[in-house]
Design an enzyme around this catalytic site. Structure first.
Site, PDB file in Angstrom:
ATOM      1  N   GLU B  77       0.813  -1.218   0.000  1.00 27.86           N
ATOM      2  CA  GLU B  77       0.000   0.000   0.000  1.00 27.86           C
ATOM      3  C   GLU B  77       0.847   1.269   0.000  1.00 27.86           C
ATOM      4  OE1 GLU B  77      -0.804  -2.599   1.877  1.00 27.86           O
ATOM      5  OE2 GLU B  77      -2.885  -3.109   1.406  1.00 27.86           O
ATOM      6  N   HIS B 146     -10.296  -5.182  10.916  1.00 32.96           N
ATOM      7  CA  HIS B 146     -10.905  -5.011   9.592  1.00 32.96           C
ATOM      8  C   HIS B 146     -12.287  -4.377   9.630  1.00 32.96           C
ATOM      9  CE1 HIS B 146      -7.802  -8.039   8.802  1.00 32.96           C
ATOM     10  NE2 HIS B 146      -7.841  -7.659   7.545  1.00 32.96           N
TER      11      HIS B 146
END
Lengths: 348, 346
Positions: B77, B146
């Site tokens: 990322e 998450h």
């Protein structure tokens, strides 16, 4: 590599300019005319000037924060660099960036960046844009030896290799990341070897050997341009001053070590080459005096330049035309926000 | 949200033509239109191409536009968000997908320390027209790592723009505005909202302006302020309040968090004198904290009750379904907050 006397002489002038500039920066910093962080590159001139010389006019350069030398080598006027250090409106980042955030888009210099290794992912993106735009150009991305221990180094080298991006990662190995030696920080001290993990071409050379730096950088930038071959070039050099002006640079290295390196001053090496090529000492002394005068003039220019207007505090933060988007944000805004930010050119 | 059938099958080119589609399809339509419109637009992210997107937003786009413009990345990322920053600085229009906002944290340095700084730090001499799309949200037992909603973190950063559409139409309109914007824009989507359906204008020039809130439901008794999936919840609650309590709630959908359209919020609260602010994230230092501060300042003389907030319970989200549901800002809790703010009993 055969470098003509004229070219060598011109590069020597650049090296003298950088050395004088750094000396003046330290002086003006101690006189409190320069603030913030101020990282000098004295001792690294051959690596800086030689690698930048290998770039074509339309190649792109991006660096970390030890960037005065790179800006000057790329042709940014010393006035604009010194004015930036002074926080003046005429600085190359309009007084918004300071010592670490020099920039000159017109000369393909996409900035000095202050977070270690943060410029590496951006460099891959610049290179990706060059590929997408089908330009036969490359990116030279400068970083320090400390940056190779960051995750961004790994991610960027891998991405550059997987996507075949035209970027040369230039590791300025000056032996210390701040005060931590390469030996204490990196499991592999031949830093360029890490490129092998990404199937990437790499070299390690004496960064104080100007012709060698030019030759290696020219080879690798040509490969990047012609074949989209990314690479790592490690230039072994040394910084004579501390990590920044605030650091005497003596807690982690000895005066003997510094003195030993000073004997191999890259400026002296180039000077010796020029003398051997028949340039007189008088001519060389004149070049040094000229560089000093050039820097003194830059200091005077910066001193006389105006500070940026507070009425432009928010200048540049958002693209022109964004002001209308922010109109609704004035209601209930914190005290002073109207005067400082909204009246300060937000999105105008 | 409406679940009515498709209202038109005509390939109409009238600017007003609409089609009912999911939020996910609306995003895909926006991406397709912008890919067609501007060759500098390209998509990159994990699994956006061959896999067709972890949440299928980019399904079919690689087949249509090729692997160069719909570019699969390694799991890096920081690396590919930064690549987006660099490409944007050279005039490209990267649209970077981050699988969920939780993973954006490993690219935080590129977003906050780099993309957000480019305009101001270099005196406006170079811009970064980067778009990052990513869903937030909880509710699928994805547990602590998450299930988070960090848009407030990013919205607190000068130099960024953050939008969070709540309807399929705005999903299309705001994503397109983001892609055409000259500044870095974070487009916050939501896992639960992808399946929501609504009418979406088919005009390729349909844009939702950045920085303009929308009064999603007119009402007079109290103002509910929300964004993204919290707006969906707020609209449901408003119907319940009308049905069960005779309360006529106004719902302001922020649509954009930075810039934040406080004007529209304040206008509503000045009318209703009461506000409940709702978000999917943790309220402390969050979007609703910002709203409460601004509402009390802009509407001090109008308020008949303290500004109330409803958000995620301030714990790392647990796995067990009962615990997860209890922690989330569900409709029951929102309704209770509204009734309390009105001085009514449930």
């Amino acid at each position: 590599m055969e470098i003509s006397k004229q070219t060598l002489s011109r590069l020597y002038e650049q090296m003298l300019l950088i050395r004088s500039f750094e000396t003046a920066s330290e002086r003006e910093y101690k006189a409190a005319l320069i603030g913030g962080y101020c990282h000098l590159s004295s001792g690294q001139e051959a690596a800086t000037v030689g690698s930048t010389y290998a770039l074509e006019a339309d190649d792109r350069l991006i660096t970390g924060y030890r960037c005065h030398g790179f800006a000057l080598a790329r042709g940014v006027p010393p006035e604009a660099v010194m004015a930036e250090l002074f926080g003046r409106a005429g600085g190359c980042a309009h007084g918004r960036g300071g010592s670490m955030h020099l920039l000159d888009v017109g000369r393909g210099y996409f900035g000095g960046w202050g977070i270690v290794a943060g410029q590496l992912p951006i460099a891959t993106g610049l290179a990706l844009a060059l590929v997408r735009q089908q330009r036969r150009q490359c990116v030279l991305c400068e970083l320090g030896d400390g940056a190779v221990n960051m995750g961004a180094w790994h991610e960027s080298l891998n991405l550059a290799s997987v996507w075949q991006l035209p970027v040369v990662f230039l590791v300025m190995n000056n032996e210390y990341g701040m005060g931590t030696s390469v030996e204490r920080a990196s499991a592999v001290t031949d830093l360029h070897q890490r490129a092998a993990a990404y199937g990437m071409r790499s070299e390690r050379i004496d960064g104080n050997d100007l012709p060698a730096v030019i030759e290696a950088t020219s080879d690798l930038t040509a490969a990047a341009r012609d074949d989209r071959t990314p690479s790592v070039l490690e230039l072994v050099t040394y910084r004579f001053r501390g990590h920044s002006v605030a650091d005497p640079g003596l807690s982690y290295r000895t005066t003997e070590e510094i003195a030993e390196h000073a004997k191999h001053d890259p400026l002296q090496r180039v000077r010796a080459t020029l003398v051997a090529a028949g340039v007189s000492e008088d001519e060389l002394n004149a070049l040094a005096a000229e560089a000093e005068q050039r820097v003194l003039a830059a200091v005077e220019w910066a001193r006389a330049d105006a500070a940026p207007e507070v009425s432009e505090l928010a200048k540049g933060m958002y693209a022109p035309g964004s002001a209308a988007q922010f109109a609704g944000m004035l209601a209930g805004a914190p005290f002073g926000e109207r005067e400082l930010v909204f009246a300060g050119g937000l999105g105008q | 949200m409406s679940t009515v059938e498709t209202v038109t099958n005509e390939p109409s080119l009238e600017p007003q033509a609409t089609e009912v589609m999911t939020y996910r399809e609306a995003l895909r339509l926006a991406l397709r239109e912008e890919l067609q419109r501007d060759e500098h637009v390209f998509i990159m992210g994990e699994e956006v191409g061959v896999f067709e997107g972890a949440y299928k937003v980019t399904a079919g786009l690689m087949a249509e536009f090729g692997a160069e413009r719909v570019r699969d990345t390694p799991i890096s990322e920081e690396g590919f968000v930064g690549a987006g920053v660099g490409a944007a600085m050279l005039g490209e229009r990267p649209v970077v997908e981050i699988m969920t906002i939780n993973f954006l944290l490993v690219a935080m340095d590129q977003v906050v320390n780099h993309a957000a700084k480019i305009g101001a730090m270099f005196g406006g001499q170079v811009r970064c027209p980067l778009v990052i799309r990513t869903p937030n949200g909880a509710g699928n037992q994805l547990t602590a790592q998450h299930s988070q909603s960090f848009e407030g973190w990013f919205a607190s950063t000068p130099g960024l723009k953050v939008v969070a559409p709540a309807t399929p139409a705005d999903a299309k309109g705001l994503l397109k505005s983001a892609i055409r914007d000259e500044d870095p824009v974070l487009v916050v989507e939501n896992l639960a909202i992808y399946k929501e359906r609504g009418e979406v204008p088919l005009d390729p020039e349909f844009l939702t302006p950045i920085g303009l809130a929308n009064v999603a439901r007119r009402g007079s008794d109290i103002t509910l302020v929300a964004h993204s999936y919290a707006t969906v919840r707020a609209l449901h609650v408003a119907e319940r309040l009308a049905r069960d309590h005779g309360v006529d709630a106004e719902v302001v959908d922020l649509r954009s968090l930075r810039p934040l359209d406080v004007d529209t919020v304040a206008e509503s609260v000045a009318k209703t004198s009461r506000a409940v602010c709702i978000e999917e994230g943790w309220p402390s230092y969050g979007v609703t904290a910002e709203l409460a501060a601004r509402i009390q300042k802009a509407c001090f003389d109008y308020l008949d009750a303290p500004v109330e907030r409803v958000g995620m319970a301030e714990v790392p989200l647990p796995y067990a379904k009962q615990l997860e549901l209890a922690a989330m800002p569900g409709e029951d809790r929102i309704e209770a907050a509204v009734l309390a703010t009105l001085g009514l009993r449930a």
